[in-house]
Design a protein around this motif. Structure first.
Motif, PDB file in Angstrom:
ATOM      1  N   THR A   1      46.432 -11.277  13.722  1.00 45.95           N
ATOM      2  CA  THR A   1      46.610 -12.429  12.829  1.00 45.95           C
ATOM      3  C   THR A   1      46.772 -13.709  13.640  1.00 45.95           C
ATOM      4  O   THR A   1      46.130 -14.724  13.368  1.00 45.95           O
ATOM      5  N   LEU A   2      47.633 -13.639  14.654  1.00 46.30           N
ATOM      6  CA  LEU A   2      47.862 -14.831  15.466  1.00 46.30           C
ATOM      7  C   LEU A   2      46.591 -15.242  16.193  1.00 46.30           C
ATOM      8  O   LEU A   2      46.301 -16.427  16.352  1.00 46.30           O
TER       9      LEU A   2
ATOM     10  N   PHE B   1      53.802 -11.589  20.149  1.00 48.17           N
ATOM     11  CA  PHE B   1      53.760 -13.004  20.507  1.00 48.17           C
ATOM     12  C   PHE B   1      53.275 -13.293  21.921  1.00 48.17           C
ATOM     13  O   PHE B   1      52.876 -14.398  22.224  1.00 48.17           O
ATOM     14  N   SER B   2      53.343 -12.303  22.789  1.00 48.67           N
ATOM     15  CA  SER B   2      52.953 -12.566  24.170  1.00 48.67           C
ATOM     16  C   SER B   2      51.539 -12.070  24.410  1.00 48.67           C
ATOM     17  O   SER B   2      51.040 -11.208  23.678  1.00 48.67           O
TER      18      SER B   2
ATOM     19  N   LEU C   1      45.030 -21.184  24.076  1.00 44.46           N
ATOM     20  CA  LEU C   1      44.870 -22.057  22.914  1.00 44.46           C
ATOM     21  C   LEU C   1      45.691 -21.598  21.720  1.00 44.46           C
ATOM     22  O   LEU C   1      46.005 -22.386  20.827  1.00 44.46           O
ATOM     23  N   THR C   2      46.034 -20.321  21.683  1.00 42.85           N
ATOM     24  CA  THR C   2      46.909 -19.866  20.599  1.00 42.85           C
ATOM     25  C   THR C   2      48.230 -20.608  20.649  1.00 42.85           C
ATOM     26  O   THR C   2      48.724 -21.087  19.635  1.00 42.85           O
ATOM     27  N   TYR C   3      48.753 -20.720  21.867  1.00 41.50           N
ATOM     28  CA  TYR C   3      50.019 -21.449  21.991  1.00 41.50           C
ATOM     29  C   TYR C   3      49.815 -22.926  21.731  1.00 41.50           C
ATOM     30  O   TYR C   3      50.647 -23.594  21.129  1.00 41.50           O
ATOM     31  N   VAL C   4      48.659 -23.418  22.176  1.00 41.28           N
ATOM     32  CA  VAL C   4      48.353 -24.828  21.889  1.00 41.28           C
ATOM     33  C   VAL C   4      48.282 -25.052  20.378  1.00 41.28           C
ATOM     34  O   VAL C   4      48.756 -26.070  19.859  1.00 41.28           O
TER      35      VAL C   4
END
Lengths: 499, 325, 300
Positions: free
Chosen positions: C11-12, C143-144, C149-152
């Motif tokens: 999903t992320l 989450f890791s 870009l996911t974190y962006v």
């Protein structure tokens, strides 16, 4: 302001007007609609450039090219239409465009403190964190005033500030204005409500038809004098004898209330009748419910109460039904409501009949031949100066455009005619034509209702005149005997003055 | 614009255009193929034009194309025992009705509730593409085929070719007829007068007692109807089946065409033929001059950009004012 | 459990371009200039990320190029809609078509390939392991280890939110979008605010495209955006153009996307049905809002 003139195509809005205001006073600028009050103030605020004349501030000549210049010179204006952003908070609206900064962020604390300081000083209490759309109109107005004070305005122009307020809010506003004046601010108060002028203003300047009529000390004057200055001298009465109206009520409004676009009641418990062969005029300063009244009658606005047209209850009936059953309407906006300027003259003439025989067959095919014939007939009968039925309506002059509407509405054998500002913007010849046609309708036993801002027009045409003020009928007068001054006082909300 | 781009990328512009027009109009078959390529564009253009003329910004014709294409194919491969003279009209009718309904619903939302038709129709386009893809991937899946497509329609359901070997078929004639009929409706029928008036000045239309919501709903239905026919023309006349994701965005080109033609039905017909020439000629141009056919898409986009300018000064402003009421 | 972590991780991942594109559309919606061109901008970003990245042999330069190229396209759009007063929707559609055609054209002219360009020499954007969270059993797996870009994209939500609600520029954007006249009378430079909002959005749209091209894969394909721009737009309508709610919408639609892959394998639920949901939800939401407005309304 000295010798200010401003022309718009076809109108002189301001004709060499001198106007001066002393620091620390509340100065009323009074006049009917179209008297040139707003234009003059828009010039002062930099929204319009004057064609002639100069502006001096504290003796120095000032060049005001845009509102930013005006703001820099300490001039602020609260428009009738508030310039607030609904979803921003009260505080955000006050500081909009001049936000206090802390590095790159808006400094909410400084913002809050400076607003609290201002509101304490002038008694303008506001809930800072509510979005504008959730606060009442009276508070929105306070926000507008705070906005100006935050920008350090010294001279505040308020355009009809009480038009949107409840009586309690008006009292609150007046307290604020007095306080502002004692703090050294100056206020120009645009209004047509003479009661308010008498209540709080120090001086009053009256404009009429773009001309300066005079400036008076309110303490030395009276509302009767101001009313006379505002509406001018009497016109000649129509000499012709009219046959009396019949006693048969064709159009009956019974306890009509309706909300305006802002959600507040714009019409409050209105009841009246119009008899066959009678002309009833509705007088009043614009914005007191006239537009809503026309929309209610034509079926474009929901209402409470009962309207009957020739004994038919119209409550659930469509606009088309009303028209088919004898309601003719001359709407107030010729260009947006009365005509399709992009359509042909013939299309504009047939728009309330095109679906009926013989103009349209059962199959849904229009007979342009019949429609064109019909249009030609009306063009001749109503003397519409156009290049034939195929001319585009938008190319016609105002008078001829209005004749299209008249021809369409009057040729359908109406039971009742609602005419809203039927001669606005027309020249004398066209005006006379419209008046003649309306009186002709009266002679044909049509029940006629005329809404107009032009008192002479109402007096000339009407049998009775009703005065609309803040959504209520505040008076009924006989058009044969009423004076301008009496009407002026009623329109200004001073019902006691007329017995 | 096209010439500039070609020159920039080192191609001979004149040569490319010569080949383009030559291959689009050079022979009887070439002309037939050009008309074939124009057919869905005519329908799509008419669908856009009628909606725009009434001041309704229907972007949902693309959805109707998919719905119509599937419905016609379904009729075509289901009622295989019906004779052609019955099956073909039935399939076309079904496509027209379902395509029409597909736009009718956002029309109702617009007319009765003032739901912005631009957003709702954009969203429904994707629903249509996905839903028809679902249909041919699941309930109507053809076993043994890698691509998502329906069964082939019965031979008698195919639209008759007019100029073999080209696939050009009677749907082209239907499209031309549709343009002429629409022109008649707009000019001479009650609905046409109503929709023009609503498009010119909706406030005035209301004041004069026109049934404005009904007009908007009817117009949206007709607009979608043309989309349905465009889809049926491809399904029954070219692919002989429904293929998931078959439309390269006919409806969007249709919007460009309608704008270019200022919403006139006959103008739309002509503009669609012009775009048909570009489309059918561009493949050949690519082969002979190695100017990629995608250049035509860039040309189209340029046309739309300038149409967008024209547009903003015209009726859309009035429309905004009207609906702001 | 593993299935759950997989779905959430997925999903992320699939929400990344949605979030970035969603914030881009959101900014345009906030200034009342809905950016229909989002698909085209994403495509431009994807294209330039691969092409420039491969040409210069550096994926980070590709990333930078994706932003710049998408901003260049945005500039065309902005010029037409702000200064030339072109119709918003038509200009947006035109830009989408232009991007599709131009990029396909360039693929043929430059690389002599149609539809797909896969340079093979280019690395993907690196994955990032978050030190401490990585060690926590469930959270670490969800989450890791995502692409950068996911974190962006998460930062873009915070950025947008701060921009709109904490800076003067953001307040001005909201004011311009909601009541242009009021903004003008308050002395706000309306044009500059509009350009700024669109260009910031353009950069984010470019990143959204880059995620597809060099985040998930290392290739460019003609229809690689595949309606994601419009899903992002759907999320904006779903979230009433508020950053938090819009992000929620993006994650929800991302979840549908991640689920449909699993559902298809696990239960045989056709993927198209959950894929349709975002669009249907938007039409439903808009209708509900309209019904409520109607019930409250006064004039007929």
């Amino acid at each position: 302001m000295r010798g200010i003139s401003k022309m718009f195509p076809g109108v002189i809005a301001n004709d060499r007007i001198d106007f001066s205001v002393e620091r620390g006073t509340i100065h009323a600028l009074v006049g009917e609609n179209g008297a040139g009050k707003s234009t003059l103030m828009r010039i002062l605020y930099g929204l319009y450039r004057p064609d002639e004349g100069e502006i001096f501030i504290e003796g120095k000549k000032a060049a005001i090219r845009n509102p930013q210049d005006a703001i820099r010179l300490g001039i602020g204006m609260v428009h009738q239409e508030f310039q607030l952003v609904p979803s921003l908070t009260v505080a955000e609206n006050i500081v909009l465009g001049n936000e206090p900064l802390k590095s790159i962020w808006v400094d909410r604390k400084a913002e809050k403190e400076s607003i609290i300081k201002l509101s304490k000083r002038f008694g303008l209490h506001v809930e800072q964190d509510l979005p504008i759309r959730e606060v009442p109109v009276g508070v929105q107005q306070r926000v507008e005033i705070l906005k100006l004070l935050y920008r350090k305005a010294q001279l505040l122009i308020l355009d009809e500030p009480t038009a949107v307020l409840t009586p309690q809010e008006v009292d609150g506003l007046f307290d604020v204005l007095k306080r502002l004046v004692t703090e050294g601010h100056t206020i120009i108060f645009i209004t047509h409500k003479l009661g308010e002028v008498m209540d709080i203003c120090d001086k009053a300047t009256v404009l009429r038809h773009g001309k300066l009529i005079g400036t008076v000390n309110v303490a030395d004057s009276s509302s009767t004098e101001l009313a006379r200055m505002m509406v001018g001298e009497e016109v000649l009465r129509p000499s012709e004898e009219r046959h009396p109206a019949s006693k048969e009520a064709k159009l009956i409004l019974d306890d009509i209330s309706a909300r305006g676009d802002r959600g507040l009641f714009a019409l409050k418990h209105i009841s009246f009748k119009v008899n066959a062969g009678e002309v009833v005029g509705i007088a009043g300063v614009e914005g007191n419910g006239q537009s809503e009244l026309v929309e209610v009658l034509s079926g474009l606005r929901e209402y409470e109460g009962m309207i009957t047209l020739a004994s038919v209850d119209l409550k659930t009936e469509s606009i088309r039904f009303r028209r088919e059953n004898g309601m003719a309407i001359i709407p107030e906006s010729r260009k947006t409501q009365g005509l399709n300027l992009l359509g042909k003259v013939s299309e504009n003439l047939i728009v309330n009949k095109y679906y009926q025989k013989p103009y349209s067959a059962k199959t849904g095919v229009l007979s342009w031949k019949r429609i064109t014939e019909f249009a030609k007939e009306l063009i001749v009968k109503y003397d519409i100066r156009a290049d034939g039925p195929d001319a585009v309506a938008g190319t016609l002059s105002g008078g001829n455009a209005q004749k299209i509407i008249l021809a369409r509405e009057l040729s359908s054998k109406p039971v009742a005619l609602i005419a809203a500002h039927p001669t606005r913007g027309l020249d004398i010849a066209a005006t006379q034509f419209v008046h003649h046609e309306i009186l002709h309708m009266r002679a044909e036993n049509v029940a006629v209702l005329i809404i107009s801002a032009d008192l002479d027009e109402l007096i000339t045409l009407s049998d009775r005149i009703l005065v609309l003020f803040e959504g209520r009928i505040v008076g009924e007068v006989d058009a044969r005997t009423v004076t301008h001054a009496q009407l002026g006082l009623l329109m200004a909300g001073l019902t006691d003055a007329v017995s | 614009m096209g010439a500039i781009m070609m020159t920039l990328s080192g191609k001979n512009a004149m040569e490319a255009y010569r080949v383009l027009f030559g291959s689009a109009l050079g022979s009887k078959t070439a002309i037939a193929n050009t008309l074939l390529a124009s057919t869905p564009l005519i329908f799509a253009g008419l669908g856009a034009a009628i909606a725009f003329r009434a001041g309704v910004f229907n972007v949902g014709v693309e959805g109707s194309i998919y719905i119509g294409a599937f419905t016609s194919a379904w009729v075509g491969f289901t009622f295989v025992n019906l004779p052609g003279y019955f099956l073909v009209p039935l399939a076309l009718l079904a496509a027209a009705i379902t395509g029409g309904l597909w736009c009718y619903f956002p029309g109702v939302l617009k007319a009765r509730l003032d739901v912005d038709e631009i957003v709702s129709t954009i969203m429904l386009n994707y629903v249509a593409v996905l839903f028809t893809s679902y249909l041919v991937n699941y309930p109507f899946r053809l076993p043994g085929l890698a691509n998502a497509m329906s069964a082939e329609v019965a031979p008698q359901a195919r639209l008759a070719r007019l100029s073999p070997p080209s696939q050009m078929n009677i749907s082209f004639l239907i499209a031309v007829a549709a343009a002429i009929i629409l022109a008649f409706v707009v000019k001479h029928m009650r609905l046409g007068f109503e929709l023009r008036t609503v498009g010119d000045n909706p406030l005035f239309a209301r004041w004069s007692g026109m049934p404005v919501p009904k007009v908007i709903e009817s117009v949206m239905f007709i607009s979608g109807l043309f989309g349905g026919l465009a889809g049926a023309g491809q399904a029954l006349g070219v692919n002989y089946r429904f293929i998931a994701g078959f439309s390269p965005g006919y409806a969007f080109t249709g919007i460009a065409i309608a704008l270019l033609a200022r919403n006139s039905p006959i103008g739309t017909l002509i503009a669609a033929l012009l775009f048909g020439i570009l489309r059918s000629g561009s493949s050949t141009m690519e082969i002979f001059t190695d100017v990629p056919r995608d250049l035509i898409t860039v040309l189209e986009a340029t046309v739309i950009f300038f149409a967008a300018l024209e547009f903003s000064f015209g009726w859309l402003k009035r429309r905004r004012r009207g609906s702001a009421h | 459990m593993e299935a759950l972590t997989n779905v959430l991780f997925g999903t992320l991942r699939v929400s990344t371009p949605l979030l970035l594109a969603g914030m881009a559309v959101l900014l345009s919606q906030q200034i009342n200039m809905l950016n229909i061109a989002i698909e085209g901008l994403m495509l431009a970003g994807a294209f330039s990320a691969v092409v420039v990245g491969a040409f210069l042999g550096n994926v980070w330069l590709g990333l930078l190029a994706s932003m710049l190229f998408a901003m260049l396209f945005t500039l065309i759009f902005a010029l037409f809609v702000i200064d030339l007063k072109a119709n918003l929707i038509v200009a947006g559609l035109a830009l989408n078509i232009l991007a599709g055609g131009l990029l396909a054209y360039l693929l043929v002219v430059w690389f002599n390939t149609r539809g797909v360009y896969s340079p093979g020499t280019l690395d993907k954007l690196p994955l990032i392991t978050i030190p401490i969270i990585d060690q926590i059993p469930f959270l670490g797996a969800v989450f890791s280890g995502h692409g950068v870009l996911t974190y962006v994209s998460w930062l873009s939500v915070i950025f947008t939110s701060l921009l709109l609600y904490r800076t003067p520029l953001g307040t001005h954007m909201r004011a311009v979008g909601e009541h242009k006249e009021a903004a003008e009378t308050a002395g706000i430079p309306v044009r500059r605010v509009q350009y700024t909002a669109l260009l910031i959005g353009g950069a984010m749209a470019g990143l959204a495209g880059a995620q597809l091209a060099i985040g998930d894969l290392t290739l460019f394909s003609e229809n690689m955006t595949n309606g994601r721009g419009f899903i992002a737009m759907a999320a904006v309508f779903f979230g009433a153009a508020r950053p938090g709610l819009t992000a929620l919408g993006c994650l929800l639609f991302g979840l549908f996307d991640a689920l449909q892959i699993r559902l298809q394998i696990g239960t045989g639920i056709p993927p198209q049905l959950p894929q349709m949901l975002p669009y249907l939800i938007v039409v439903g939401t808009l209708t509900m809002i309209a019904v409520r407005r109607k019930l409250k309304g006064t004039s007929i």
